[in-house]
Enzyme design. Structure first.
Site, PDB file in Angstrom:
ATOM      1  N   GLN A   1       0.823  -1.220   0.000  1.00  0.00           N
ATOM      2  CA  GLN A   1       0.000   0.000   0.000  1.00  0.00           C
ATOM      3  C   GLN A   1       0.854   1.265   0.000  1.00  0.00           C
ATOM      4  O   GLN A   1       0.433   2.311   0.513  1.00  0.00           O
ATOM      5  CB  GLN A   1      -0.956  -0.013   1.204  1.00  0.00           C
ATOM      6  CG  GLN A   1      -2.112  -0.988   1.056  1.00  0.00           C
ATOM      7  CD  GLN A   1      -3.033  -0.624  -0.104  1.00  0.00           C
ATOM      8  OE1 GLN A   1      -3.189   0.535  -0.468  1.00  0.00           O
ATOM      9  NE2 GLN A   1      -3.652  -1.628  -0.694  1.00  0.00           N
ATOM     10  N   SER A   2       2.044   1.182  -0.555  1.00  0.00           N
ATOM     11  CA  SER A   2       2.950   2.332  -0.571  1.00  0.00           C
ATOM     12  C   SER A   2       2.344   3.529  -1.310  1.00  0.00           C
ATOM     13  O   SER A   2       2.054   3.446  -2.512  1.00  0.00           O
ATOM     14  CB  SER A   2       4.256   1.918  -1.252  1.00  0.00           C
ATOM     15  OG  SER A   2       5.042   3.060  -1.537  1.00  0.00           O
ATOM     16  N   ASN A   3       2.190   4.640  -0.592  1.00  0.00           N
ATOM     17  CA  ASN A   3       1.752   5.885  -1.239  1.00  0.00           C
ATOM     18  C   ASN A   3       2.829   6.371  -2.198  1.00  0.00           C
ATOM     19  O   ASN A   3       2.542   6.925  -3.255  1.00  0.00           O
ATOM     20  CB  ASN A   3       1.528   6.979  -0.190  1.00  0.00           C
ATOM     21  CG  ASN A   3       0.497   6.586   0.843  1.00  0.00           C
ATOM     22  OD1 ASN A   3      -0.619   6.194   0.493  1.00  0.00           O
ATOM     23  ND2 ASN A   3       0.855   6.676   2.117  1.00  0.00           N
TER      24      ASN A   3
END
Ligand SMILES: *Cc1c(COP(=O)(O)O)cnc(C)c1O
Length: 318
Positions: A75-77
């Site tokens: 879920q890396s922004n």
């Protein structure tokens, strides 16, 4: 010393981002709390990585890159914004993500799906494996490629937040404290170095949302960025203040972080995220409770984004 303008920079965001007072939170805490809206940086759903990418992708372009690799958790922004930014600039993003966190088509995974981003998952805890894989794929495709580290936190990426500190100085406000989340280190290091250069009298606090050794990472990145700028500064422990806010662990929501998200939403209509900004704001609330701020203080909270995570990361999920 060089000027920030001496470094190539592409335009990806809308700057300066606004600063406004959190009236209700200020009343509750008995001090003056302001928010810097880096959740409104303009690209994607906003967030801090846009400032770093303006320098990193300019460097990629200068070097003639056709492929841009980066990495992070599922879920890396940062990975999502890198994909958005590289594609917009005509380079092909390829994400090599750790198979950690929510891999379902939610949050940032959903946004990457919408953009048609090429991405792969690796069941590893070591980024070294992933950087080696980037070289393998890059060489296999025979195209010039550019590797951006996790979170964009190298010296060049850190300049994005040195520039943010300069932007805050130009906006005025006489802030006595500046509070941000610290996840890979570039944001905190950039702000702390930038405060030394442009905001004397502002204490910078990094709320650590991961267990990496930030007491070493922060000054190391500050020194590397200062070297790039050829700035004549000596970095000491007095230049940055750290607090542990990771709770049950990186990207696992904490009770105090969730309470801080609820307070900000109810009182101010501003939405924080469970991985970074909710925990960082919980740190600010704890400092206020401990009496760290006087009624005359002016505290600036950096909202560094993370909207994607708000729609993916829930209690009990890792
Ligand atoms: C990456 C990130 C941070 C942390 O910034 P670092 O420079 O990695 O320490 C904070 N907030 C959000 C929303 C992020 O995506």
């Amino acid at each position: 010393m060089k000027r920030l303008e001496d470094f190539p920079r592409v335009s990806l965001g809308v700057f300066p981002t606004p600063i406004h007072k959190l009236e209700n939170v200020s009343r509750l805490l008995g001090t003056n709390v302001y928010i810097k809206r880096d959740d409104l940086t303009g690209l994607g759903l906003g967030g801090n990585k846009t400032r770093k990418l303006e320098y990193l992708l300019a460097d990629a372009q200068t070097k003639g890159a056709k492929l841009v690799f980066t990495t992070g958790g599922a879920q890396s922004n940062h990975a999502m914004l890198t994909a958005a930014a590289a594609a917009k600039l005509g380079m092909k993003p390829v994400l090599l993500l750790k198979k950690r966190g929510v891999t379902a088509c939610l949050g940032n995974q959903y946004l990457e799906e919408l953009m048609g981003t090429e991405r792969y998952f690796y069941d590893t805890d070591d980024y070294a494996d992933i950087y080696a894989e980037m070289d393998r794929i890059g060489q296999e495709r025979g195209l010039p490629y550019y590797k951006i580290p996790c979170g964009g936190s190298n010296a060049l990426g850190t300049l994005g937040y040195v520039a943010c500190a300069q932007e805050i100085a130009r906006q005025g406000g006489g802030f006595t404290h500046l509070v941000c989340a610290e996840g890979s280190g570039g944001t905190m290091a950039g702000l702390a170095l930038g405060a030394k250069l442009f905001l004397p009298g502002t204490k910078v606090h990094g709320m650590m949302v991961d267990t990496d050794p930030f007491e070493k990472i922060t000054p190391a990145l500050m020194r590397e960025a200062a070297a790039l700028l050829e700035a004549d500064v000596t970095i000491t422990e007095a230049d940055f203040h750290l607090r542990a806010l990771w709770g049950p662990g990186y990207a696992i929501p904490s009770a105090e972080g969730n309470a801080a998200i609820a307070l900000m939403a109810e009182q101010e209509g501003v939405f924080l995220d469970p991985v970074y900004t909710g925990k960082a704001f919980a740190g600010l609330l704890t400092m206020a409770r401990e009496g760290a701020f006087s009624p005359d203080d002016r505290v600036l909270f950096l909202h560094s984004g993370g909207a994607g995570g708000l729609f993916a990361v829930r209690d009990g999920e890792k």
